[in-house]
Design an enzyme around this catalytic site. Structure first.
Site, mmCIF file in Angstrom:
data_model
loop_
_atom_site.group_PDB
_atom_site.id
_atom_site.type_symbol
_atom_site.label_atom_id
_atom_site.label_comp_id
_atom_site.label_asym_id
_atom_site.label_seq_id
_atom_site.Cartn_x
_atom_site.Cartn_y
_atom_site.Cartn_z
ATOM 1 C CB CYS A 1 -3.499 -0.779 10.539
ATOM 2 S SG CYS A 1 -2.691 0.057 9.179
ATOM 3 C CG HIS B 1 0.490 0.633 6.402
ATOM 4 N ND1 HIS B 1 -0.605 0.144 5.702
ATOM 5 C CD2 HIS B 1 1.584 0.171 5.744
ATOM 6 C CE1 HIS B 1 -0.179 -0.558 4.672
ATOM 7 N NE2 HIS B 1 1.134 -0.550 4.665
ATOM 8 C CG HIS C 1 -9.360 -0.509 8.266
ATOM 9 N ND1 HIS C 1 -8.237 -1.263 8.053
ATOM 10 C CD2 HIS C 1 -10.375 -1.150 7.637
ATOM 11 C CE1 HIS C 1 -8.560 -2.321 7.307
ATOM 12 N NE2 HIS C 1 -9.850 -2.266 7.051
#
Length: 151
Positions: free
Chosen positions: A42, A44, A111
């Site tokens: 990811c 972020h 995730h």
């Protein structure tokens, strides 16, 4: 480890689509490879994204080796990512370089930013899809490819 995990930044996924084959013995339907496992991170949170992808395309007059579709996926997955962009990048790369009648990409992933931090929810997955050409415009083709992908 960094070089291995993010080697996609050193690659141009489109390059693997340069070699195509015209020897299809009159084959005129779509090509599908499903349940391709992949790992990404990811952008972020730098947490892992783990999932599987299904990739289909309707060739015009030439096909590409199926391992090349996996290499395109990995070329984009081995970068910091969001799943929506990964899905679109894979589909657009195939569309722009193979010039097929259609492309369908479906990605299902978990995730680490959902399981290991924040809400800490396990067992949920995210599904994204990108349909282009005949798989977007023709309901019958869309239904068939999504069914064979398991959706």
């Amino acid at each position: 480890a960094f070089d291995e995990l993010y080697q996609g930044y050193d690659a141009n996924p489109a390059d693997v689509l340069d070699r195509t084959f015209g020897e299809t013995a009159g084959y005129d339907d779509f090509v599908l490879i499903r349940d391709i496992t992949f790992h990404s991170h990811c952008e972020h949170h730098m947490a892992p994204i783990t999932g599987k992808a299904s990739i289909a395309y309707m060739p015009t007059d030439r096909v590409v080796g199926i391992s090349k579709l996996v290499r395109v996926l990995n070329g984009f997955a081995q970068r910091l990512q969001v799943q929506e962009r990964l899905t679109a990048e894979v589909a657009n790369c195939i569309w722009d370089n193979l010039k097929p009648h259609g492309v369908a990409v479906v990605i299902e992933a978990t995730h680490g930013c959902m399981t290991g931090r924040g809400v800490k929810v396990h067992g949920s997955g995210m599904v994204t899809s990108k349909l282009i050409g005949c798989f977007l415009d023709d309901q019958s083709s869309r239904k068939e490819v999504m069914s064979l992908m398991g959706y």
